[in-house]
Design an enzyme around this catalytic site. Sequence first.
Site, PDB file in Angstrom:
ATOM      1  N   CYS A  96       0.255  -1.242   0.186  1.00  0.00           N
ATOM      2  CA  CYS A  96       0.144  -0.070   0.116  1.00  0.00           C
ATOM      3  C   CYS A  96       1.240   1.311  -0.056  1.00  0.00           C
ATOM      4  CB  CYS A  96      -0.958   0.388   1.096  1.00  0.00           C
ATOM      5  SG  CYS A  96      -1.907  -0.939   1.109  1.00  0.00           S
ATOM      6  N   HIS A 231      -3.123   7.038   0.883  1.00  0.00           N
ATOM      7  CA  HIS A 231      -3.623   5.727   0.246  1.00  0.00           C
ATOM      8  C   HIS A 231      -4.703   5.424   1.179  1.00  0.00           C
ATOM      9  CE1 HIS A 231      -4.315   1.351   0.119  1.00  0.00           C
ATOM     10  NE2 HIS A 231      -3.697   1.712   1.164  1.00  0.00           N
ATOM     11  N   ASN A 261     -10.022  -0.988  -0.433  1.00  0.00           N
ATOM     12  CA  ASN A 261      -8.229  -0.561  -0.357  1.00  0.00           C
ATOM     13  C   ASN A 261      -8.022  -1.266  -1.592  1.00  0.00           C
ATOM     14  OD1 ASN A 261      -5.928  -0.768   0.370  1.00  0.00           O
ATOM     15  ND2 ASN A 261      -5.584  -0.925   1.905  1.00  0.00           N
TER      16      ASN A 261
HETATM   17  N1  COA Z   1     -17.946  -7.581  11.718  1.00  0.00           N
HETATM   18  C1  COA Z   1     -18.583  -7.353  12.023  1.00  0.00           C
HETATM   19  N2  COA Z   1     -17.559  -8.241  13.416  1.00  0.00           N
HETATM   20  C2  COA Z   1     -17.018  -7.306  13.447  1.00  0.00           C
HETATM   21  C3  COA Z   1     -15.931  -7.957  11.050  1.00  0.00           C
HETATM   22  C4  COA Z   1     -16.804  -8.065  11.096  1.00  0.00           C
HETATM   23  N3  COA Z   1     -16.234  -7.620   9.371  1.00  0.00           N
HETATM   24  N4  COA Z   1     -14.621  -7.877  12.095  1.00  0.00           N
HETATM   25  C5  COA Z   1     -14.354  -8.310  13.254  1.00  0.00           C
HETATM   26  N5  COA Z   1     -15.296  -8.073  14.037  1.00  0.00           N
HETATM   27  C6  COA Z   1     -16.000  -8.317  15.134  1.00  0.00           C
HETATM   28  C7  COA Z   1     -14.348  -8.802  16.380  1.00  0.00           C
HETATM   29  O1  COA Z   1     -14.754  -9.864  16.088  1.00  0.00           O
HETATM   30  C8  COA Z   1     -14.596  -7.812  16.996  1.00  0.00           C
HETATM   31  O2  COA Z   1     -15.478  -8.884  18.776  1.00  0.00           O
HETATM   32  P1  COA Z   1     -16.399  -8.969  20.145  1.00  0.00           P
HETATM   33  O3  COA Z   1     -15.473  -7.501  20.061  1.00  0.00           O
HETATM   34  O4  COA Z   1     -16.588  -9.800  19.969  1.00  0.00           O
HETATM   35  O5  COA Z   1     -14.720 -10.161  19.971  1.00  0.00           O
HETATM   36  C9  COA Z   1     -15.021  -6.929  17.066  1.00  0.00           C
HETATM   37  O6  COA Z   1     -15.922  -6.138  15.699  1.00  0.00           O
HETATM   38  C10 COA Z   1     -14.133  -6.362  16.921  1.00  0.00           C
HETATM   39  O7  COA Z   1     -13.462  -5.725  16.442  1.00  0.00           O
HETATM   40  P2  COA Z   1     -11.318  -5.562  16.354  1.00  0.00           P
HETATM   41  O8  COA Z   1     -10.982  -6.461  15.160  1.00  0.00           O
HETATM   42  O9  COA Z   1     -11.054  -4.876  17.504  1.00  0.00           O
HETATM   43  O10 COA Z   1     -12.777  -3.992  15.284  1.00  0.00           O
HETATM   44  P3  COA Z   1     -12.008  -2.031  14.864  1.00  0.00           P
HETATM   45  O11 COA Z   1     -12.630  -1.656  14.973  1.00  0.00           O
HETATM   46  O12 COA Z   1     -10.501  -3.075  14.926  1.00  0.00           O
HETATM   47  O13 COA Z   1     -12.181  -3.052  13.181  1.00  0.00           O
HETATM   48  C11 COA Z   1     -10.919  -3.065  11.008  1.00  0.00           C
HETATM   49  C12 COA Z   1     -11.559  -3.990  11.751  1.00  0.00           C
HETATM   50  C13 COA Z   1     -10.200  -4.808  10.546  1.00  0.00           C
HETATM   51  C14 COA Z   1     -12.033  -2.424  10.017  1.00  0.00           C
HETATM   52  C15 COA Z   1      -9.631  -2.355  11.505  1.00  0.00           C
HETATM   53  O14 COA Z   1      -8.824  -2.882  12.382  1.00  0.00           O
HETATM   54  C16 COA Z   1      -9.179  -1.531  10.674  1.00  0.00           C
HETATM   55  O15 COA Z   1      -9.660  -0.936   9.625  1.00  0.00           O
HETATM   56  N6  COA Z   1      -7.548  -1.931  10.356  1.00  0.00           N
HETATM   57  C17 COA Z   1      -6.607  -1.138   9.507  1.00  0.00           C
HETATM   58  C18 COA Z   1      -6.352  -2.081   8.217  1.00  0.00           C
HETATM   59  C19 COA Z   1      -5.935  -1.398   7.178  1.00  0.00           C
HETATM   60  O16 COA Z   1      -6.376  -0.674   6.735  1.00  0.00           O
HETATM   61  N7  COA Z   1      -5.491  -2.188   6.694  1.00  0.00           N
HETATM   62  C20 COA Z   1      -4.843  -2.038   5.369  1.00  0.00           C
HETATM   63  C21 COA Z   1      -3.523  -0.911   5.875  1.00  0.00           C
HETATM   64  S1  COA Z   1      -2.642  -0.364   4.415  1.00  0.00           S
END
Ligand code: COA
Length: 304
Positions: A96, A231, A261
């Site tokens: 990315c 990005h 993304n």
């Molecule tokens: N749908 C519903 N629930 C989901 C889910 C989905 N797609 N993905 C995760 N969850 C749940 C988890 O299991 C967790 O449940 P729990 O509390 O019962 O354990 C809860 O939602 C929170 O999970 P978490 O991983 O803390 O969520 P988050 O707020 O961090 O969101 C992302 C997850 C991936 C959206 C977020 O971390 C993110 O965008 N990170 C950056 C990723 C990125 O941009 N990567 C590329 C960079 S180049």
Amino acid sequence: MDNNDIAKLVETSDEWIRERTGVERRHIAGKETTVSMAVEAGRRALANAGTAPEEVDLILVSTISSNVLLPCAACEVQKELGAVKATGFDLGGAACSGFVFAYNTAMAFLASGVYRTVLVIGSETLSNITNWKDRGTCILFGDGAGAAVLKASEGQMYRPVTHSDGAKGAALTCESRYTKNWKEIPEENTYMKMDGQAVFKFAVRRVPEVIGEVLEANSVAPGDISCYILHQANRRIVEAVAKRLGEPVEKFPMNLQEYGNTSSASIPILLDELNQSGALKKGQKIVLAGFGAGLSWGASVLEW
Ligand code: COA
């Protein structure tokens, strides 16, 4: 493919995906490949720039998801476009940050006088390396390609700022299938695996920092920047970066709601859309910033 389509594959919902990421849809390649999309993006960029294929000295394709190892995607682009004079090679693995790193590579060749016209392409079919059973990642990614033509000029050259931190590489991984022990590699490891929270924290800290560094390195004030083209990973990341920089979020255009993304393709797709809409004016200063696997991150200032 919209969020409701994703909800048919994994336990999630349109509401959850929109709220946490801003993504509403992503485009998934059908017959297209990383190479075919790179060719088409390159063709359109040359037409848009009024540049003949024979004028191109260098073709750089940034990709982590090419359908070919050999010949490289850039050589396929060279052949298909008839860019007979051009040298071509791919930049793999910058993910990315890929478009920004490819842009910087092109600028270094232009600044040193080695080449005068460079075609820079970001092209990805991330759908091939996405684990469609993992709701933590499959909601985020999409396929696409974008390209830009860079030419040597007498104007000011801006110094980029880039970083890598291999010690934190485990936050975003994808093991190669091309190894002798491929049968022993768990299948899920050959798709993108991510510690979402770690990547989120990394991005909201490092991206504003590196933008600050690149502005300082080039003695440019935030007020001189017309727009910040980041990005397109997550709306919350973009908003957090704007907030930390103390800049209005309106200066941070987004199209991730439509494409998700697309890794190294996200910045040139957004650049093209802004250009087509007439939003970019000659002489405006723009910041490009990429971040992702490696971990890697970087920013560049350019004058449109
Ligand atoms: N749908 C519903 N629930 C989901 C889910 C989905 N797609 N993905 C995760 N969850 C749940 C988890 O299991 C967790 O449940 P729990 O509390 O019962 O354990 C809860 O939602 C929170 O999970 P978490 O991983 O803390 O969520 P988050 O707020 O961090 O969101 C992302 C997850 C991936 C959206 C977020 O971390 C993110 O965008 N990170 C950056 C990723 C990125 O941009 N990567 C590329 C960079 S180049």
